[in-house]
Design an enzyme around this catalytic site. Structure first.
Site, mmCIF file in Angstrom:
data_model
loop_
_atom_site.group_PDB
_atom_site.id
_atom_site.type_symbol
_atom_site.label_atom_id
_atom_site.label_comp_id
_atom_site.label_asym_id
_atom_site.label_seq_id
_atom_site.Cartn_x
_atom_site.Cartn_y
_atom_site.Cartn_z
ATOM 1 C CE LYS A 181 -3.618 -2.486 -0.299
ATOM 2 N NZ LYS A 181 -4.507 -3.121 0.670
HETATM 3 C C1 LIG Z 1 -5.470 -4.292 1.082
HETATM 4 C C2 LIG Z 1 -6.934 -4.097 1.207
HETATM 5 C C3 LIG Z 1 -7.619 -4.370 2.407
HETATM 6 C C4 LIG Z 1 -6.997 -5.083 3.556
HETATM 7 O O1 LIG Z 1 -5.910 -4.451 4.107
HETATM 8 P P1 LIG Z 1 -5.009 -5.224 5.184
HETATM 9 O O2 LIG Z 1 -4.232 -4.124 5.844
HETATM 10 O O3 LIG Z 1 -4.152 -6.182 4.424
HETATM 11 O O4 LIG Z 1 -5.917 -5.914 6.138
HETATM 12 C C5 LIG Z 1 -8.950 -4.022 2.489
HETATM 13 N N1 LIG Z 1 -9.602 -3.469 1.444
HETATM 14 C C6 LIG Z 1 -8.996 -3.221 0.265
HETATM 15 C C7 LIG Z 1 -9.769 -2.590 -0.842
HETATM 16 C C8 LIG Z 1 -7.639 -3.552 0.107
HETATM 17 O O5 LIG Z 1 -7.049 -3.337 -1.082
#
Ligand SMILES: *Cc1c(COP(=O)(O)O)cnc(C)c1O
Length: 383
Positions: A181
């Site tokens: 991210k």
């Molecule tokens: C990555 C992601 C999540 C989950 O994030 P984590 O920190 O891995 O739990 C939730 N929603 C979307 C749209 C994502 O891309």
């Protein structure tokens, strides 16, 4: 040339912050996590920022804090990661999966309106790829029916809807600091809100349901005493992660600018091609550009999406697909008796979309190489 789909952007700054955490003796949640929360809150401009160990945990706690219960309905888009839907099931509530907009891939407000029933409690808009959803329309629907808006902002740090920064718009906003991210702590997440009661409850729930006053035991006062007021969870962040977070937060705007510049280069390369449809940019929104998702004009090509991905792979370019819509996964399809016919736009988008590499550490040569090779494959397979 080999271009990976993602490379995290870290420098000595991250390394030094993590070393500093380890040397301080605070390995789990401690003073650095408190500082990371304060700096994140100030950066977003929200009243509260509460750290957790993932965006999934953030979404779970947000739904629990607002009181989602068994059989309540929570409206979510099909074009998302399973985390958005699974958290609804943690509370034995019902995910109501709706279709998206063909251009932005964001949840379609008309589909949301149609899905509202007396059992609906929450809407979870997902800001796809980092471009905010139509928050005016979503807010209107929520207000009209007394619903809570929990934003899945896993892609949208930082992003703006009109003049409002994501994190200050919905009732609660959930961010992800997962490895890929826009800000990464390896694993991690944050919840922002302006509601005192929810913030208090989330702080208690994220660490075993231990009452907030007991937080003082992490301060100089130190105390062996604590009280458990709820059956909580083990969702806290650590000071090692927060070290990474603090260092990443200092360059978050620079990293967005870098991704924005890459997006502009890609878009100018594809815009007039007639075969590669670049992601649209709404004039009243600023995207974080977490993802750059092109769509193939399949009618003008003699190659399909999977074939296109394979050709890019042969040229050393790794890509991905965001997302396989929830309604296509066996779990959601079977548990909710879903039919692809109800998700025409998501089906249309899924068939033709490819996520290209976009990250701050990409060199200009890599960006040019990707743009050039995408156009080469498009030219070679033009109908
Ligand atoms: C990555 C992601 C999540 C989950 O994030 P984590 O920190 O891995 O739990 C939730 N929603 C979307 C749209 C994502 O891309």
């Amino acid at each position: 040339m080999q271009v990976p789909f993602h490379r995290p952007y870290t420098t000595d700054d991250e390394i030094n912050e993590v070393i500093d955490s380890i040397k301080s003796g605070w390995l789990t949640m401690g003073p650095k996590t408190v500082r990371f929360e304060e700096e994140f809150r100030d950066y977003i401009g929200s009243q509260y920022a509460i750290s957790v160990n993932s965006c999934t945990a953030a979404l779970h706690l947000a739904l629990e804090a607002v009181g989602v219960q068994e059989d309540d309905e929570v409206i979510i888009p099909t074009m998302t990661f399973t985390a958005t839907g699974e958290v609804v099931r943690y509370l034995r509530a019902r995910p109501v999966i709706v279709d998206i907009d063909r251009d932005t891939h964001n949840i379609d407000p008309c589909a949301v309106e149609k899905a509202v029933t007396p059992g609906t409690k929450v809407i979870i808009p997902v800001h796809f790829a980092g471009q905010p959803c139509d928050m005016t329309a979503i807010r209107q629907i929520a207000d009209g029916h007394g619903l809570t808006v929990v934003e899945d902002a896993a892609h949208s740090l930082p992003a703006w809807y009109r003049d409002e920064k994501v994190g200050t718009i919905g009732d609660l906003t959930c961010f992800s600091f997962y490895a890929t991210k826009t800000l990464s702590t390896g694993e991690g997440g944050m919840i922002t809100t302006g509601n005192d009661e929810w913030a208090e409850r989330i702080k208690i729930l994220r660490l075993h349901g231990i009452s907030n006053d007991a937080w003082d035991r992490y301060s100089d006062k130190g105390s062996w005493y604590y009280e458990v007021v709820e059956a909580g969870y083990k969702y806290n962040m650590t000071d090692i992660q927060s070290g990474l977070g603090l260092a990443q937060l200092r360059k978050i705007d620079w990293m967005r600018e870098r991704r924005n510049a890459i997006a502009e280069k890609y878009t100018s390369a594809f815009r007039d091609s007639g075969v590669i449809i670049p992601p649209p940019v709404r004039p009243d929104r600023t995207s974080s550009w977490h993802l750059y998702v092109i769509k193939l004009n399949l009618e003008a090509l003699i190659i399909n999406r999977d074939g296109f991905i394979e050709k890019l792979k042969q040229k050393g370019i790794s890509t991905s697909v965001h997302f396989i819509p929830l309604h296509r996964h066996p779990y959601y399809r079977n548990a909710l008796s879903l039919d692809a016919g109800s998700f025409e736009n998501a089906e249309w988008v899924y068939e033709r979309s490819i996520s290209l590499p976009i990250y701050p550490g990409m060199t200009d040569e890599e960006v040019e190489y990707v743009a050039e090779k995408v156009m080469d494959v498009a030219e070679e397979y033009k109908r």
